[in-house]
Structures are given as structure tokens and as C-alpha cells.
Design an enzyme around this catalytic site. Structure first.
Site, mmCIF file in Angstrom:
data_model
loop_
_atom_site.group_PDB
_atom_site.id
_atom_site.type_symbol
_atom_site.label_atom_id
_atom_site.label_comp_id
_atom_site.label_asym_id
_atom_site.label_seq_id
_atom_site.Cartn_x
_atom_site.Cartn_y
_atom_site.Cartn_z
ATOM 1 N N GLU A 172 -5.602 11.767 -6.872
ATOM 2 C CA GLU A 172 -5.619 13.288 -6.330
ATOM 3 C C GLU A 172 -4.635 13.082 -5.052
ATOM 4 O O GLU A 172 -4.634 12.566 -4.319
ATOM 5 C CB GLU A 172 -6.760 13.690 -5.612
ATOM 6 C CG GLU A 172 -7.912 13.834 -6.634
ATOM 7 C CD GLU A 172 -7.864 15.015 -7.544
ATOM 8 O OE1 GLU A 172 -7.077 15.841 -7.350
ATOM 9 O OE2 GLU A 172 -8.320 15.088 -8.710
ATOM 10 N N CYS B 297 -5.002 19.079 1.733
ATOM 11 C CA CYS B 297 -4.131 18.989 0.428
ATOM 12 C C CYS B 297 -4.424 20.487 -0.152
ATOM 13 O O CYS B 297 -3.757 20.965 -0.964
ATOM 14 C CB CYS B 297 -4.982 17.856 -0.296
ATOM 15 S SG CYS B 297 -6.632 17.964 -0.533
HETATM 16 P P1 NAD Z 1 -0.779 7.716 1.558
HETATM 17 O O1 NAD Z 1 -0.443 8.005 0.272
HETATM 18 O O2 NAD Z 1 0.000 7.360 2.686
HETATM 19 O O3 NAD Z 1 -2.126 6.736 1.854
HETATM 20 C C1 NAD Z 1 -3.199 6.918 1.126
HETATM 21 C C2 NAD Z 1 -3.975 5.729 1.216
HETATM 22 O O4 NAD Z 1 -3.300 4.928 0.001
HETATM 23 C C3 NAD Z 1 -3.929 5.097 2.545
HETATM 24 O O5 NAD Z 1 -5.286 4.422 2.188
HETATM 25 C C4 NAD Z 1 -2.976 3.927 2.384
HETATM 26 O O6 NAD Z 1 -3.138 2.876 3.220
HETATM 27 C C5 NAD Z 1 -2.959 3.564 0.940
HETATM 28 N N1 NAD Z 1 -1.539 3.043 0.583
HETATM 29 C C6 NAD Z 1 -0.366 3.121 1.261
HETATM 30 N N2 NAD Z 1 0.628 2.449 0.264
HETATM 31 C C7 NAD Z 1 -0.084 1.746 -0.636
HETATM 32 C C8 NAD Z 1 0.397 0.976 -1.535
HETATM 33 N N3 NAD Z 1 1.573 0.479 -1.793
HETATM 34 N N4 NAD Z 1 -0.571 0.407 -2.636
HETATM 35 C C9 NAD Z 1 -1.815 1.001 -2.470
HETATM 36 N N5 NAD Z 1 -2.442 1.688 -1.462
HETATM 37 C C10 NAD Z 1 -1.487 2.306 -0.429
HETATM 38 O O7 NAD Z 1 -1.296 9.365 2.195
HETATM 39 P P2 NAD Z 1 -1.941 9.773 3.438
HETATM 40 O O8 NAD Z 1 -0.743 10.025 4.326
HETATM 41 O O9 NAD Z 1 -3.112 8.769 3.957
HETATM 42 O O10 NAD Z 1 -2.723 11.292 3.275
HETATM 43 C C11 NAD Z 1 -2.099 12.171 3.134
HETATM 44 C C12 NAD Z 1 -1.888 12.850 1.662
HETATM 45 O O11 NAD Z 1 -3.065 12.806 0.758
HETATM 46 C C13 NAD Z 1 -1.325 14.164 1.466
HETATM 47 O O12 NAD Z 1 -0.388 14.218 0.412
HETATM 48 C C14 NAD Z 1 -2.434 14.888 0.895
HETATM 49 O O13 NAD Z 1 -2.076 16.028 0.240
HETATM 50 C C15 NAD Z 1 -3.170 13.842 0.123
HETATM 51 N N6 NAD Z 1 -4.670 14.297 0.170
HETATM 52 C C16 NAD Z 1 -5.078 14.585 -1.144
HETATM 53 C C17 NAD Z 1 -6.339 15.307 -1.653
HETATM 54 C C18 NAD Z 1 -6.630 15.716 -2.827
HETATM 55 O O14 NAD Z 1 -7.818 15.780 -3.075
HETATM 56 N N7 NAD Z 1 -5.796 16.141 -3.866
HETATM 57 C C19 NAD Z 1 -7.208 15.196 -0.473
HETATM 58 C C20 NAD Z 1 -6.779 14.872 0.672
HETATM 59 C C21 NAD Z 1 -5.318 14.180 0.857
#
Ligand code: NAD
Length: 486
Positions: free
Chosen positions: A250, A284
Site C-alpha cells: 500500500e 495516503c
Molecule cells: P517509506 O517508504 O519511507 O518507509 C516505509 C517503511 O519502509 C518504513 O518502516 C521504512 O523504514 C521502511 N523502509 C525504508 N527503506 C526500506 C528498504 N530499503 N527496505 C525495506 N524497508 C524500508 O514511507 P514513509 O515516509 O514512512 O511513509 C509515507 C508514505 O506511506 C507515503 O507515501 C504514504 O502515502 C504512504 N502510506 C500509504 C498508506 C496506504 O495504505 N496506501 C497508508 C499510510 C501511508
């Protein structure tokens, strides 16, 4: 300043991080240190996965009554402690206390919902094409589930993944976003007291590039569920695909709310304000694009400006605040960049966008605060209308009619939610069928969903089976077909 160290939870034990710990600093007031949170390394993450493999075997043998009771107890405690845990969430993420408490309450509801689903695990029988043979199909746990969550809904996103994972007999390794470990730790502490077999539930805190990387590349993780940015989602998809590991993503979006000439103006404004600026625009499901038809455009903009003048932005724990702090310095910096870019590309700033210093308990605090901003005169091809800013910035796009509005809403790489404000049954019905989004809202904000029905999007917003509701079982179980000669 809190020096208390909060450890990882691996194999049924609280373990210090091999990579030390980091301070969890409130974005609302950088003097407020919520605690020191352990940082796992690759070896500890691997140990958590191995513990989960062992724990899963035991947990899968548990009776449904035990699973039901565990999930109910977690849900009960979250709901009973919503204000206390909501306070921690508000401090570490910057959202208002009401939003924090609401999120914790909602998280409790996810556990209650999946407690009930525990008792609804039914199989099917089928006649065989061959005489004397009977067929059964049933669902079995998928195994070890890796869970990676973002910072914007740290408790709820964890809850809507952990609850179905446990309900269907799986073990969990959870890696929360490193900006918000306190919410994850608090939920883990509740889970740790439920008598689960050691290793059934593991919390590994640390950076995505290390802890997350081990999880997404492990062949011992049977299913990986991720919520976060598109950029990271792509990495998760390619790593898990390489190992043929089941994955569910997501990601971001660029949602729009359409306001037609015949809309109830007051309701349209409430939908736009709630959808665009709730959670400081860091949802999101946020409607950062407001697509408005010509006949109502000027009245809508005027009413928005008047409504926005009443919004109070400030410290999340302050009485009467509607919009809290931005989640961190990097996010605020990015917000300002998008704000300036919108101006450069020809957007007309109606109001807002100021970064300001907040006062709390009579003292100036260092935190990340931005007034919600409204732009008019924007077009759908501007950067601000193409990329997910995750900021309290809404942009009005003026269009001729419903047909142009729908085409504009669908003209995006994303597709999580879409909304329309109209009194026309014909347009509402057409919209429900033709918006290319996973969720459609009529006369409602694009943000705000129920906990018992599927949630997810299309295009770059989602990948894999749907989350939530009964649909979650597609991801958290595997189907087995048995043939029996009687
Ligand atoms: P992000 O992608 O930076 O991080 C998300 C998670 O992934 C964190 O736990 C992070 O530590 C981890 N991560 C980062 N790099 C990684 C890697 N190389 N390998 C594995 N894991 C890794 O996102 P964010 O800034 O924490 O969150 C914001 C984003 O989340 C926005 O784009 C938002 O739209 C999205 N979001 C989507 C939903 C949905 O249901 N569609 C809900 C909430 C947030």
C-alpha cells in the site's frame, strides 16, 4: 528528557539493540524526548525471523478460542488506554491528541474485528469428478509474515496487519518506521503479555536500509506486507519477487475531490478541509487536488478561505488545536519546497503556507509547524498536482463540467481514493463506476474509511491482495485442496 531505553522484542525476550539506540524526539517540541529506542542489526533481524518460524508452528496449533481471546484482549486494552497511548502517538508523530486517541481506538477495533474473524474460518466441500472421492478446500496460515509500516499511522497500520496475521495462525516480524518507535513498542508490550508461544510476535526497530532490507530479502519470510512510499514499495516488490515471496503493497497517492455546481457548498467545504488538511495533510487518502466546476468555483474558494481562517494549527496536546505538527524536519523542508514550486509554476496562493514558531505552556517551542495552504489557478500537469507532497497543501483545478472533472481525477499515476460532492444521482452513480480508484466517496471526504471492509487502491497506489475486512485472508492464508477416497 527520557533516558529510558525501550528494547526490541525477539523470541519472547526484550533484547537491547546490537546497533545501540536512538532518541525518539517529538516533532512538536524537540525538547520532548519520548525515550531511547533500540536499533536492531541484520543478525538480530535474522534471529527474529528464525524465532518466528519456530513460534508459528506452535501458534498454528492454538485453538480458535485462544486466538479469539488474545485478539479480544489486545483490542480491549488498546481501547481502554486510547488516551494514554494517543498521547504518546501525538507526541512522537505530531498529530493532535484527538487524532492520536482516535487512531488507538480504531486499532482496538481492528483487533476486535479479527477476533470475530478467527471464529469464521470455514472451508468448502466439493463433489469430485471421480466417483467415490470427496474434496475439501481449507485455508492454512501463510507462515511467517514480515510487516513494514510507515510513520503517519504507526498504530493503526500495525494493527490492521498484525490482527489478521495472528488471527489466521501466522507469526509476525514487525519493523515500524524509525521516526515512530514508541507507538510500536507500546502495542508490542501489550501483545507480549498475551501468553503467545515465544517467537510468535517479534518487534525489530531500526532503519529500513538494514532491518527492512533483511526482511524483504529473506526466503524464510513467507509473506511481506508493506505500507509506505512508492519508491520503497518498488524495492520491496522486486526483492520479494526474486524469492517468489508473497507481497502486498500500500503506497502513496494523489487523490482528488470533485466539487460540482450542484454540490451542497457547506458540505463540500467540510469534505475538502477534512480530506486535505486532517493529519496535517500526511494521509495516503488526503485530497490534495480539488477539482471544481466553473459555476461554483468562486463561491467554493471564498468559503474555503473563510473556513481555513478558523483552523487552529499548533502543539498537538494544546486544547482547541485542529492541525498538529509536521512529522519531522525533512518533511517540513519538503513541504516548503512543494509550496514554493507551486508558486513558481503559476499557482495563485489564496492563503496559508507560513512556517511558524509555536508557543506551548507560555514558552516558544522548537517544532515543525506549517499553516495549511490553498492554491487556485493550478493545472493537473503541475508538479504539485502530480507528486504526492504529503503536506497540508490543497490545489484547486477549475474545470468546465463533470466529464472534464472525472477525466482530470483519473489523470494520475495513483489511484487510492477519489471523491465527489454532488446532489446528482446520475453523476454520483457514474462516478462510482468510473473513478479509477480503489475507494470512492460520495459527499464524504476522501480520507476516512471503515475497519470492516477492504481498503486499497489501483495503479501505483497498491499492489497485491487487498487489506482489511474479510479480503485480508487472501494474503494471510494459503488454500489447500484435499482429496479423500472414503
Ligand atoms: P517509506 O517508504 O519511507 O518507509 C516505509 C517503511 O519502509 C518504513 O518502516 C521504512 O523504514 C521502511 N523502509 C525504508 N527503506 C526500506 C528498504 N530499503 N527496505 C525495506 N524497508 C524500508 O514511507 P514513509 O515516509 O514512512 O511513509 C509515507 C508514505 O506511506 C507515503 O507515501 C504514504 O502515502 C504512504 N502510506 C500509504 C498508506 C496506504 O495504505 N496506501 C497508508 C499510510 C501511508
Amino acid at each position: 528528557m527520557s533516558d529510558q531505553v525501550f528494547n526490541n522484542y525477539i523470541a519472547g525476550e526484550w533484547q537491547p539493540g546490537n546497533n545501540g539506540s536512538i532518541a525518539n524526539i517529538s516533532p512538536a517540541d524537540t525538547r520532548d524526548v519520548i525515550g531511547q529506542y533500540a536499533q536492531a542489526d541484520s543478525a538480530q533481524t535474522e534471529a527474529a525471523i528464525q524465532a518466528a518460524m519456530a513460534g508459528q508452528v506452535e501458534w498454528a496449533k492454538s485453538g480458535l478460542e485462544q486466538r479469539y481471546s488474545v485478539l479480544m484482549a489486545i483490542g480491549d486494552e488498546l481501547i481502554a488506554r486510547k488516551d494514554e497511548l494517543g498521547n504518546i502517538l501525538a507526541r512522537e508523530e505530531g498529530k493532535t491528541l484527538a487524532e492520536g486517541a482516535g487512531e488507538v481506538y480504531r486499532s482496538g477495533q481492528f483487533f476486535h474485528y479479527y477476533a470475530a474473524e478467527v471464529l469464521r474460518q470455514m472451508g468448502e466441500t466439493a463433489e469430485s469428478v471421480r466417483p467415490g472421492i470427496e474434496i475439501e478446500t481449507r485455508r492454512e496460515p501463510v507462515g511467517v509474515v514480515g510487516i513494514i509500516t510507515p510513520w503517519n499511522f504507526p498504530t493503526a497500520t500495525g494493527a490492521w496487519k498484525i490482527a489478521p496475521a495472528l488471527a489466521f495462525g501466522n507469526a509476525v516480524v514487525w519493523k515500524p518506521a524509525n521516526q515512530v518507535p514508541a507507538s510500536a513498542w507500546a502495542l508490542t508490550e501489550i501483545i507480549s503479555r498475551q501468553g503467545l508461544p515465544a517467537g510468535t510476535f517479534n518487534l525489530v526497530m531500526g532503519p529500513g536500509s538494514q532491518v527492512g532490507d533483511v526482511l524483504i530479502n529473506s526466503r524464510d519470510v513467507n509473506a511481506l506486507t508493506f505500507t509506505g512510499s512508492l519508491e520503497t514499495g518498488r524495492k520491496v516488490a522486486s526483492a520479494t519477487a526474486g524469492n517468489l515471496v508473497k507481497c502486498q503493497l500500500e503506497m502513496g497517492s494523489k487523490n482528488a475531490l470533485i466539487v460540482l455546481d450542484d454540490a451542497d457548498l457547506d458540505n463540500a467545504v467540510e469534505c475538502a478541509v477534512g480530506g486535505a488538511f486532517g493529519g496535517t495533510g500526511q494521509k495516503c487518502t488526503a485530497s490534495s487536488r480539488l477539482i471544481v466546476t466553473e459555476g461554483i468555483h468562486d463561491r467554493f474558494v471564498e468559503a474555503m478561505q473563510a473556513r481555513m481562517a478558523k483552523l487552529v494549527v499548533g502543539h498537538p496536546l494544546k486544547e482547541g488545536v485542529h492541525i498538529g505538527a509536521v512529522a519531522d524536519a525533512r518533511q517540513l523542508e519538503q513541504n516548503v519546497e512543494y509550496f514554493e514550486q507551486a508558486k513558481r509554476e503559476g499557482g495563485n496562493l489564496v492563503c496559508g503556507g507560513e512556517v511558524f514558531t509555536e508557543t506551548f505552556n507560555g514558552e516558544e517551542v522548537e517544532g515543525y509547524y506549517m499553516q495549511p495552504a490553498l492554491f487556485t489557478n493550478t493545472t493537473n500537469d503541475m508538479t504539485i498536482n502530480r507528486e504526492e507532497a504529503f503536506a497540508p497543501i490543497a490545489c484547486v483545478i477549475k474545470v468546465k463540467d463533470y466529464e472534464e472533472a472525472l477525466a482530470t481525477l483519473n489523470d494520475t499515476n495513483f489511484g487510492l481514493t477519489g471523491g465527489i460532492c454532488t446532489q446528482s444521482l446520475q453523476h454520483a452513480t457514474h462516478f462510482k463506476r468510473n473513478a479509477k480508484t480503489g475507494c470512492v466517496m460520495v459527499n464524504l471526504p476522501t480520507a476516512g474509511t471503515d475497519y470492516h471492509v477492504p481498503f486499497g487502491g489501483r495503479k501505483d497506489s497498491s499492489f497485491g491482495p487487498r487489506e482489511q475486512g474479510t479480503y485480508a485472508k487472501e494474503f494471510y492464508t494459503v488454500v489447500k485442496t484435499s482429496y479423500i477416497r472414503a
